[in-house]
Write a protein that holds these residues in place. Structure first.
Motif, PDB file in Angstrom:
ATOM      1  N   PRO A  73       0.831  -1.220   0.000  1.00 28.78           N
ATOM      2  CA  PRO A  73       0.000   0.000   0.000  1.00 28.78           C
ATOM      3  C   PRO A  73       0.861   1.265   0.000  1.00 28.78           C
ATOM      4  O   PRO A  73       0.593   2.205  -0.746  1.00 28.78           O
ATOM      5  N   THR A  74       1.923   1.261   0.815  1.00 29.30           N
ATOM      6  CA  THR A  74       2.826   2.408   0.838  1.00 29.30           C
ATOM      7  C   THR A  74       3.542   2.558  -0.494  1.00 29.30           C
ATOM      8  O   THR A  74       3.737   3.671  -0.989  1.00 29.30           O
ATOM      9  N   SER A  75       3.921   1.413  -1.087  1.00 26.41           N
ATOM     10  CA  SER A  75       4.612   1.477  -2.375  1.00 26.41           C
ATOM     11  C   SER A  75       3.744   2.146  -3.431  1.00 26.41           C
ATOM     12  O   SER A  75       4.243   2.929  -4.239  1.00 26.41           O
ATOM     13  N   VAL A  76       2.435   1.819  -3.426  1.00 32.52           N
ATOM     14  CA  VAL A  76       1.537   2.434  -4.413  1.00 32.52           C
ATOM     15  C   VAL A  76       1.496   3.951  -4.208  1.00 32.52           C
ATOM     16  O   VAL A  76       1.629   4.728  -5.153  1.00 32.52           O
ATOM     17  N   THR A  77       1.335   4.365  -2.946  1.00 31.20           N
ATOM     18  CA  THR A  77       1.302   5.803  -2.647  1.00 31.20           C
ATOM     19  C   THR A  77       2.574   6.498  -3.128  1.00 31.20           C
ATOM     20  O   THR A  77       2.523   7.517  -3.820  1.00 31.20           O
ATOM     21  N   ILE A  78       3.713   5.905  -2.774  1.00 26.93           N
ATOM     22  CA  ILE A  78       4.994   6.521  -3.137  1.00 26.93           C
ATOM     23  C   ILE A  78       5.158   6.559  -4.655  1.00 26.93           C
ATOM     24  O   ILE A  78       5.580   7.568  -5.222  1.00 26.93           O
ATOM     25  N   ALA A  79       4.789   5.462  -5.314  1.00 30.10           N
ATOM     26  CA  ALA A  79       4.938   5.414  -6.770  1.00 30.10           C
ATOM     27  C   ALA A  79       4.090   6.490  -7.435  1.00 30.10           C
ATOM     28  O   ALA A  79       4.539   7.164  -8.365  1.00 30.10           O
ATOM     29  N   ILE A  80       2.865   6.687  -6.947  1.00 23.07           N
ATOM     30  CA  ILE A  80       1.987   7.687  -7.562  1.00 23.07           C
ATOM     31  C   ILE A  80       2.580   9.088  -7.412  1.00 23.07           C
ATOM     32  O   ILE A  80       2.653   9.859  -8.377  1.00 23.07           O
ATOM     33  N   LEU A  81       3.032   9.405  -6.210  1.00 23.38           N
ATOM     34  CA  LEU A  81       3.623  10.731  -5.997  1.00 23.38           C
ATOM     35  C   LEU A  81       4.842  10.930  -6.898  1.00 23.38           C
ATOM     36  O   LEU A  81       5.025  11.994  -7.489  1.00 23.38           O
ATOM     37  N   ASN A  82       5.661   9.890  -7.028  1.00 22.88           N
ATOM     38  CA  ASN A  82       6.866  10.025  -7.846  1.00 22.88           C
ATOM     39  C   ASN A  82       6.553  10.115  -9.341  1.00 22.88           C
ATOM     40  O   ASN A  82       7.222  10.836 -10.069  1.00 22.88           O
ATOM     41  N   VAL A  83       5.523   9.363  -9.794  1.00 24.27           N
ATOM     42  CA  VAL A  83       5.150   9.450 -11.207  1.00 24.27           C
ATOM     43  C   VAL A  83       4.693  10.871 -11.533  1.00 24.27           C
ATOM     44  O   VAL A  83       5.137  11.466 -12.513  1.00 24.27           O
ATOM     45  N   LEU A  84       3.827  11.437 -10.690  1.00 18.90           N
ATOM     46  CA  LEU A  84       3.322  12.790 -10.970  1.00 18.90           C
ATOM     47  C   LEU A  84       4.475  13.795 -11.022  1.00 18.90           C
ATOM     48  O   LEU A  84       4.470  14.727 -11.826  1.00 18.90           O
ATOM     49  N   TRP A  85       5.455  13.602 -10.165  1.00 18.70           N
ATOM     50  CA  TRP A  85       6.588  14.521 -10.141  1.00 18.70           C
ATOM     51  C   TRP A  85       7.467  14.352 -11.389  1.00 18.70           C
ATOM     52  O   TRP A  85       7.737  15.316 -12.118  1.00 18.70           O
ATOM     53  N   ILE A  86       7.906  13.119 -11.670  1.00 17.46           N
ATOM     54  CA  ILE A  86       8.892  12.914 -12.732  1.00 17.46           C
ATOM     55  C   ILE A  86       8.268  13.094 -14.114  1.00 17.46           C
ATOM     56  O   ILE A  86       8.873  13.688 -14.992  1.00 17.46           O
ATOM     57  N   TRP A  87       7.056  12.609 -14.291  1.00 16.53           N
ATOM     58  CA  TRP A  87       6.403  12.722 -15.591  1.00 16.53           C
ATOM     59  C   TRP A  87       6.314  14.190 -16.028  1.00 16.53           C
ATOM     60  O   TRP A  87       6.518  14.521 -17.194  1.00 16.53           O
ATOM     61  N   ASN A  88       6.026  15.075 -15.102  1.00 16.19           N
ATOM     62  CA  ASN A  88       5.790  16.476 -15.447  1.00 16.19           C
ATOM     63  C   ASN A  88       7.005  17.369 -15.265  1.00 16.19           C
ATOM     64  O   ASN A  88       6.948  18.559 -15.539  1.00 16.19           O
ATOM     65  N   ASP A  89       8.107  16.825 -14.746  1.00 15.80           N
ATOM     66  CA  ASP A  89       9.233  17.679 -14.384  1.00 15.80           C
ATOM     67  C   ASP A  89       9.814  18.356 -15.628  1.00 15.80           C
ATOM     68  O   ASP A  89       9.883  17.759 -16.706  1.00 15.80           O
ATOM     69  N   TYR A  90      10.229  19.591 -15.450  1.00 14.48           N
ATOM     70  CA  TYR A  90      10.778  20.317 -16.594  1.00 14.48           C
ATOM     71  C   TYR A  90      12.215  20.786 -16.389  1.00 14.48           C
ATOM     72  O   TYR A  90      13.077  20.562 -17.224  1.00 14.48           O
ATOM     73  N   LEU A  91      12.482  21.456 -15.267  1.00 10.60           N
ATOM     74  CA  LEU A  91      13.763  22.157 -15.123  1.00 10.60           C
ATOM     75  C   LEU A  91      14.969  21.218 -15.203  1.00 10.60           C
ATOM     76  O   LEU A  91      15.890  21.446 -15.992  1.00 10.60           O
ATOM     77  N   LEU A  92      14.961  20.146 -14.412  1.00  8.19           N
ATOM     78  CA  LEU A  92      16.100  19.219 -14.423  1.00  8.19           C
ATOM     79  C   LEU A  92      16.325  18.585 -15.801  1.00  8.19           C
ATOM     80  O   LEU A  92      17.427  18.667 -16.340  1.00  8.19           O
ATOM     81  N   PRO A  93      15.292  17.962 -16.415  1.00 13.26           N
ATOM     82  CA  PRO A  93      15.552  17.392 -17.748  1.00 13.26           C
ATOM     83  C   PRO A  93      15.950  18.449 -18.786  1.00 13.26           C
ATOM     84  O   PRO A  93      16.729  18.145 -19.681  1.00 13.26           O
ATOM     85  N   SER A  94      15.462  19.683 -18.638  1.00 12.43           N
ATOM     86  CA  SER A  94      15.835  20.690 -19.624  1.00 12.43           C
ATOM     87  C   SER A  94      17.318  21.028 -19.525  1.00 12.43           C
ATOM     88  O   SER A  94      17.917  21.496 -20.484  1.00 12.43           O
ATOM     89  N   LEU A  95      17.928  20.782 -18.364  1.00  7.52           N
ATOM     90  CA  LEU A  95      19.350  21.056 -18.210  1.00  7.52           C
ATOM     91  C   LEU A  95      20.209  19.861 -18.626  1.00  7.52           C
ATOM     92  O   LEU A  95      21.331  20.015 -19.079  1.00  7.52           O
ATOM     93  N   VAL A  96      19.663  18.656 -18.450  1.00  7.68           N
ATOM     94  CA  VAL A  96      20.460  17.453 -18.691  1.00  7.68           C
ATOM     95  C   VAL A  96      20.315  16.940 -20.125  1.00  7.68           C
ATOM     96  O   VAL A  96      21.271  16.465 -20.733  1.00  7.68           O
ATOM     97  N   LEU A  97      19.089  17.033 -20.669  1.00  4.51           N
ATOM     98  CA  LEU A  97      18.844  16.490 -22.005  1.00  4.51           C
ATOM     99  C   LEU A  97      19.019  17.603 -23.032  1.00  4.51           C
ATOM    100  O   LEU A  97      18.229  18.536 -23.081  1.00  4.51           O
ATOM    101  N   THR A  98      20.083  17.488 -23.851  1.00  6.03           N
ATOM    102  CA  THR A  98      20.351  18.578 -24.785  1.00  6.03           C
ATOM    103  C   THR A  98      20.089  18.186 -26.236  1.00  6.03           C
ATOM    104  O   THR A  98      20.081  19.029 -27.106  1.00  6.03           O
ATOM    105  N   GLU A  99      19.881  16.895 -26.491  1.00  5.07           N
ATOM    106  CA  GLU A  99      19.666  16.480 -27.875  1.00  5.07           C
ATOM    107  C   GLU A  99      18.224  16.081 -28.089  1.00  5.07           C
ATOM    108  O   GLU A  99      17.615  15.431 -27.244  1.00  5.07           O
ATOM    109  N   ASP A 100      17.711  16.454 -29.259  1.00  5.36           N
ATOM    110  CA  ASP A 100      16.309  16.232 -29.603  1.00  5.36           C
ATOM    111  C   ASP A 100      15.837  14.800 -29.338  1.00  5.36           C
ATOM    112  O   ASP A 100      14.750  14.582 -28.829  1.00  5.36           O
TER     113      ASP A 100
END
Lengths: 294, 278
Positions: free
Chosen positions: B196-223
């Motif tokens: 049950p805790t794993s599901v909660t943690i996974a959901i919070l992390n998916v929402l964060w990583i799926w939508n994240d912008y700043l970090l990937p915009s700095l690390v991913l430079t190729e199309d």
């Protein structure tokens, strides 16, 4: 409770269970944080040139940088506006949703939806609303303040960011408040009713004091999010018009990656860290004191 | 039910309906306008489309290289969330079961680190792994995943830590006596109990990583490495104010998570509310 006899065995299981986390946590957080502190005392003209020790000059430059101060003051304004408005709206929504209406789940689910989408994309969606839709309503109904492009106006652009942030986060805070409201004991409410308290009294004297733990969480989250706002800022206004909506995160990004001034950018980022740590720390400390037992 | 109660309930319905419309309206606008031409959008953004033509969608899918960015986002999110879960559960379990000075200190350090804003470490991050070690050029996606696991571990360890404490030790003792090693005991007995805790943690992390912008915009430079938010940003820069293409692109970008929400809303709402209480 774990008590392996030999030292080697103990070290083995310590490494097996905590090793990966320690390594990755160090790579992502510890090393950059310590190295970042070191960077604030160095000078570098470009990312490739060697570091030179610079003492406190980066902090001096940061404190003398009027753009940094402007962005900091604007961020504080943004924090005050969004923390208050998001928490009020979130609580009102939670109160309404749990007031005994049918379709409670339907309302809860749909009001939470904006939170599923990242700030960057939300900003672009709202660009369409501020650039295209609102002016078109204003045109048809003859409402002057809607007809103006909000994003082109120095004051309205700030409030556009506030509105989109509220729209994004109110549903999330509502979910947290609902969890708190459900836990307000029924017998306490009944006792208040028998004592003749009306709805407003019950809300002020019973519900709100019991909701302090929820507010500790929501105020903490909204404070931290508001200080760090970047995505919505970037996609909705890009800091404009005329640099009037550049908040502190965007200022740090500009300083470091556009002006290539890593040392000063990092010093500004650490000043931000100190402010966030101080304010959220104080907030948690003081609001814990306000908690009451049911 | 007396008249006053009825009136206040009616007011609740009324207000909720107003808020519902305000909250859902932007999505409505995205849907109706993604089937229109620029002329129709400018004429009236509220009107329903005259016909359901998917022409702009296929154009956008092609020009955005949609499936490549979709695949990148799925891979980065899935791998990061999976390993944050496994590593954090292992760490939290060990920290509870052997609460010595080292583990307690480490736990305190991780909890304290949650207050660090990402902005305060992004410059050294780019400096170390970009300019110094060149990992950003050599392996951007693995680096990004490594960073996500590192950033995500503090909150996840904290949440697992609270839950592991409530698991009785007797169960593990039995399994150890039966000859299972400690790792076996963890993966067969403890980890399933943490789901049950794993599901909660996974959901919070998916929402964060799926939508994240700043970090990937700095690390991913190729199309070819871009995630969906970055791709959307590039697309917006290319087709500024060309709404007949931008709106379908925005709709496509938010569609996967909206579909996931449609099916998993109960878990997501529960995950969010439990995640905040801890």
């Amino acid at each position: 409770m774990i008590s392996e006899k030999s030292f080697l065995k103990r070290l083995g299981s310590q490494l097996f269970f905590t090793g990966p986390t320690i390594l990755l946590f160090a790579i992502a957080v510890l090393v950059p944080f310590v190295y970042g502190l070191y960077l604030t005392f160095t000078n570098m003209s470009s990312p490739l040139s060697p570091l030179e020790f610079a003492g406190l000059s980066n902090y001096r430059t940061a404190f003398a940088d009027s753009r940094f101060w402007d962005s900091l003051i604007l961020t504080v304004k943004f924090v005050v506006a969004t923390v208050i408005l998001i928490n009020i709206l979130g609580f009102v929504l939670a109160y309404l949703v749990t007031s005994g209406v049918k379709l409670q789940n339907f309302f809860r689910t749909s009001l939470f939806t904006p939170n599923l989408i990242g700030g960057l994309v939300l900003g672009y969606i709202w660009q369409f609303i501020f650039v295209q839709t609102l002016p078109s309503i204003g045109e048809k109904l003859g409402i002057e303040w809607l007809r103006l492009g909000w994003l082109g106006d120095e004051h309205l652009a700030f409030w556009a960011i506030v509105i989109v942030s509220i729209w994004q986060s109110a549903g999330y805070m509502m979910i947290i408040f609902v969890a708190g409201l459900v836990n307000v004991p029924k017998d306490v409410m009944e006792a208040a009713t028998i004592d003749g308290a009306n709805g407003w009294h019950k809300l002020r004297k019973v519900t709100l004091p019991l909701m302090v733990p929820s507010f500790v969480v929501t105020v903490f989250l909204t404070l931290k999010n508001a200080f760090m706002v970047y995505d919505i800022n970037y996609s909705l206004t890009g800091g404009g018009p005329y640099d009037s909506t550049t908040m502190v995160s965007m200022q740090v990004v500009k300083k470091a990656f556009i002006e290539n001034n890593y040392g000063v950018g990092q010093a500004e980022a650490f000043i931000l860290f100190a402010i966030v740590a101080l304010i959220t720390g104080l907030q948690v400390y003081f609001s814990k004191k306000m908690e009451v037992a049911a | 039910m007396n008249a006053r109660k009825k009136a206040s309930l009616l007011l609740s319905y009324l207000l909720l309906t107003v808020f519902f419309i305000l909250f859902v309206f932007p999505f409505f606008l995205m849907i109706v306008n993604s089937f229109k031409t620029n002329g129709q959008i400018l004429e009236n953004p509220f009107s329903l489309p005259a016909s359901l033509s998917f022409g702009h969608f296929s154009q956008v899918i092609e020009q955005m290289n949609f499936f490549v960015s979709f695949r990148n986002t799925v891979v980065i999110t899935f791998v990061s969330v999976l390993f944050i879960g496994i590593f954090s559960a292992m760490t939290a379990y060990y920290m509870v079961r052997r609460a010595d000075k080292f583990n307690n200190g480490l736990f305190a350090l991780m909890v304290a680190s949650m207050i660090i804003p990402f902005q305060s470490i992004m410059i050294p991050l780019i400096y170390i792994y970009g300019a110094k070690l060149h990992w950003i050029d050599a392996a951007p996606i693995p680096l990004l995943i490594v960073l996500y696991i590192g950033f995500g571990s503090a909150l996840s360890v904290f949440m697992y830590h609270g839950f592991v404490k409530s698991i009785p030790y007797e169960l593990e003792e039995a399994s150890l006596l039966d000859g299972c090693t400690r790792p076996q005991t963890f993966f067969r007995i403890v980890l399933p109990m943490l789901s049950p805790t794993s599901v909660t943690i996974a959901i919070l992390n998916v929402l964060w990583i799926w939508n994240d912008y700043l970090l990937p915009s700095l690390v991913l430079t190729e199309d070819r490495y871009f995630t969906m938010p970055i791709k959307m940003k590039v697309f917006n820069g290319t087709y500024m104010n060309d709404w007949e293409l931008l709106i379908p692109a925005l709709l496509l970008t938010i569609l996967p998570i909206l579909i996931a929400y449609l099916f998993g809303q109960r878990f997501i709402i529960r995950g969010v509310s439990q995640g905040a209480i801890k």
